[in-house]
Design a protein around this motif. Structure first.
Motif, PDB file in Angstrom:
ATOM      1  N   GLN A   1       3.395   1.313   5.514  1.00 41.44           N
ATOM      2  CA  GLN A   1       2.307   2.285   5.366  1.00 41.44           C
ATOM      3  C   GLN A   1       1.791   2.784   6.708  1.00 41.44           C
TER       4      GLN A   1
ATOM      5  N   GLU B   1       4.371   1.891   0.423  1.00 36.56           N
ATOM      6  CA  GLU B   1       3.237   2.832   0.546  1.00 36.56           C
ATOM      7  C   GLU B   1       3.392   3.722   1.785  1.00 36.56           C
TER       8      GLU B   1
ATOM      9  N   ALA C   1       0.586   6.634   1.821  1.00 36.63           N
ATOM     10  CA  ALA C   1      -0.736   6.369   1.237  1.00 36.63           C
ATOM     11  C   ALA C   1      -1.884   6.864   2.102  1.00 36.63           C
TER      12      ALA C   1
ATOM     13  N   THR D   1       4.575   1.902  -4.407  1.00 38.60           N
ATOM     14  CA  THR D   1       3.413   2.788  -4.314  1.00 38.60           C
ATOM     15  C   THR D   1       2.448   2.519  -5.466  1.00 38.60           C
TER      16      THR D   1
END
Length: 558
Positions: free
Chosen positions: A397, A474, A477, A506
């Motif tokens: 992420q 992710e 995100a 996700t």
């Protein structure tokens, strides 16, 4: 309630916000939306006198008639908490880890009213009084955000400034916090200034909104009217970049380029370098905010030609190779907690498989087990015959924490490429071109790139060894909607054109619709539903999947 006129914010001689005018009326929720770097968060901080050291503001900011620009600290302290409450994106950073939830709420209350802490907790939807005795690390993200909200509202402010209050939350928790904010605002008749880059949240929560770009307002109006018929090309571009949860689009369209500095676009339309309908006049003078309809204004000289949201069904059956990854009966225990329970899944060559669920569902633990970062407590993980573990690469992420800040992008990519086979090895310049970045970026360091650019570099590094499987946890995100569209389109191209398989983790169902062929839904460490992505999202069978879909379709009563 809040009036900002001619606001300019500078960091030394550098102009960051240039001439912002906006008004938040008593009892309304007003949204300020835009990409990172547009100046919206600094505008909010200026409204409570909390600009970082070295950054100064000029112009006029009044709250209930009290002038804040140039006001003494005593005046600002008397305003914060009393007339203006502040709710930030990361509640963990707002809360003292050494204080309990009850202490946070009580210290925000006048001494005589501190016994009200339990009632204030109930107002934000927590009926269990034992939560008052817990510390922030003992609470979930949604619970921490509720505690932060209770503390922000403790002195009954007339205005709440909420800066990205739902960005870091799962869809169901985001939905709960949004409904909570709407209910409290409605019951108290409180004004709310909502700062967000998520247009879906702004349209659901706000009565009116302003779209901010490169330090200036480019469009204002009622939220529903702007959603239905944007009056500025930038707003239309943001809307077009929002992924659809209803169907797969053939091409995810982000806005090309990046947000310029306010100092560089003082004498022209700020959006001219990224606008598909730009003309010569746009570069010659700064367009004013002009009235286009009742209570609507836009800083564009011409009618918007872009369609705000266009999709075309691209869900065609695809064929895949033999099984590349097989996970069978996977278990992972942490002391007395079973994080993953008998999970089984497969990823074929060339296939993209999504894993969705809320925080705590076990989806990231599964990814870490596949990557070898966590040792399973039981079960099997098998890779295709003849494949080595190095053919599995990952994209996390936060790309900044996965890139060495002291090394140039070129050095990072060259080191990664050396880990792969010599035949067909790509140069750092070729890898950057593959992910849509200029070859000259090899000389830059991570700090010199935007968040979206750093994520592209992270993807380029993962692709340097030509992996058979890319594990994405992710990866979009925390990105703006336009940058998110670019990254998702890049990952989809990597999957479909290079044949790289993906395991995509996700919590965003609209995102997973766009980039995966099959979908696995996890709850409490186990798989509760699986199947082709379109089939699961169009006709969910498990109640939890239906709840995730309902939470993703943002709609609150105002």
């Amino acid at each position: 309630m809040l009036a900002i006129e001619g606001l300019q914010i500078r960091y030394g001689s550098r102009l960051i916000v240039d001439g912002v005018d906006l008004q938040v009326r008593a009892g309304e929720t007003f949204g300020l939306v835009g990409e990172s770097g547009s100046g919206k968060s600094l505008t909010a901080r200026a409204a409570v006198g909390l600009l970082p050291r070295g950054i100064s503001a000029t112009g006029s900011i009044t709250v209930g008639g009290t002038q804040l620009v140039g006001a003494r600290e005593k005046v600002l302290r008397g305003l914060r908490g009393n007339r203006v409450g502040l709710l930030m994106q990361d509640p963990f950073a707002m809360l003292n880890p050494l204080r309990t939830a009850g202490q946070h709420i009580a210290e925000s209350l006048p001494r005589a009213r501190r016994p009200e802490a339990a009632a204030r907790l109930a107002e934000v939807g927590i009926d269990d009084p034992s939560v008052l005795q817990r510390y922030p690390f003992q609470l979930s993200g949604g619970m921490r955000q509720r505690i932060a909200l209770a503390a922000a509202l403790a002195r009954d402010p007339e205005l709440l400034i909420a800066d990205e209050p739902t960005t870091a939350l799962d869809a169901t928790v985001q939905d709960e916090i949004m409904r909570l904010l709407a209910r409290i605002q409605r019951e108290r008749g409180m004004s709310v200034l909502l700062i967000t880059h998520d247009l879906r949240v702004a349209f659901a929560l706000c009565d009116r909104l302003a779209v901010m770009y490169a330090g200036r307002i480019v469009e204002t109006g009622p939220a529903r009217a702007v959603s239905a018929d944007p009056g500025h090309p930038y707003t239309a571009g943001l809307l077009r970049a929002v992924p659809s949860i209803e169907r797969t689009v053939e091409r995810l369209a982000g806005i090309p380029g990046s947000v310029p500095s306010a100092s560089d676009v003082r004498e022209s339309c700020a959006f001219v370098s990224r606008c598909e309908q730009a003309r010569q006049e746009c570069a010659e003078a700064r367009p004013p905010l002009r009235e286009v309809d009742a209570d609507r204004r836009s800083a564009c000289l011409f009618p918007v030609e872009l369609q705000p949201y266009t999709t075309r069904d691209a869900g065609r059956p695809r064929s895949f190779g033999p099984t590349l990854l097989r996970v069978t009966g996977l278990r992972k225990d942490y002391r007395q907690v079973r994080a993953v329970r008998e999970v089984s899944l497969e990823v074929a060559e060339g296939e993209s498989v999504g894993v969705v669920g809320e925080s705590g569902s076990g989806k990231t633990t599964v990814a870490r087990c596949v990557l070898g970062l966590v040792t399973p407590s039981g079960g099997r993980i098998d890779l295709g015959t003849g494949l080595r573990h190095r053919v599995v690469q990952c994209v996390f992420q936060d790309p900044y924490t996965s890139l060495n800040p002291a090394r140039s992008i070129g050095a990072t990519l060259a080191e990664a490429a050396r880990q792969g086979a010599p035949d067909g090895r790509m140069t750092p310049q070729e890898l950057l071109e593959l992910v849509g970045l200029p070859p000259a970026y090899t000389r830059r360091r991570p700090a010199g790139l935007s968040g979206g650019e750093r994520q592209r570099v992270a993807i380029a590094r993962a692709l340097a060894v030509r992996p058979a499987l890319l594990v994405c946890d992710e990866p979009v995100a925390s990105l703006d909607v336009s940058v998110q569209a670019h990254i998702l389109e890049l990952l989809r191209r990597v999957n479909r054109e290079l044949g790289t398989s993906m395991l995509f983790i996700t919590h965003d169902l609209a995102v997973v619709r766009q980039v995966t062929d099959r979908l696995i839904v996890m709850l409490n460490g186990q798989v509760v539903e699986s199947g082709p992505t379109d089939q699961v999202l169009d006709s969910p069978e498990h109640p939890y999947t239906r709840r995730l879909l309902a939470s993703s379709e943002i709609s609150v009563e105002r």
